[in-house]
Design a protein around this motif. Sequence first.
Motif: not given
Length: 85
Positions: A69-85
């Motif tokens: 929808n004319d927006c750029m997003y990034r697709v990552i795997r859950a294992r690449d997440i290092v911190i959740v705020e």
Amino acid sequence: MQAINDYVVVDIIKEGPKKVGGLILTDKTDETNRYKKANIISVGNMVEVVKTGDSIYYDAIAGHDISYNDCMYRVIRARDIVIVE
């Protein structure tokens, strides 16, 4: 748009220039920072720890970009997440 399996779709947070000791650091001078901040847009059915709307830090070299929808997003795997705020 719905992520599947262990994928997470994120919207990268563009932060303004940082000031350190009176010097302005741009993205180009902050290349040694390995982690990027993002908001979660969608999580796959195998992702348990994070949910839509969470702010996270993820490995900057992980994943790939996708246009939706004319927006750029990034697709990552859950294992690449290092911190959740």
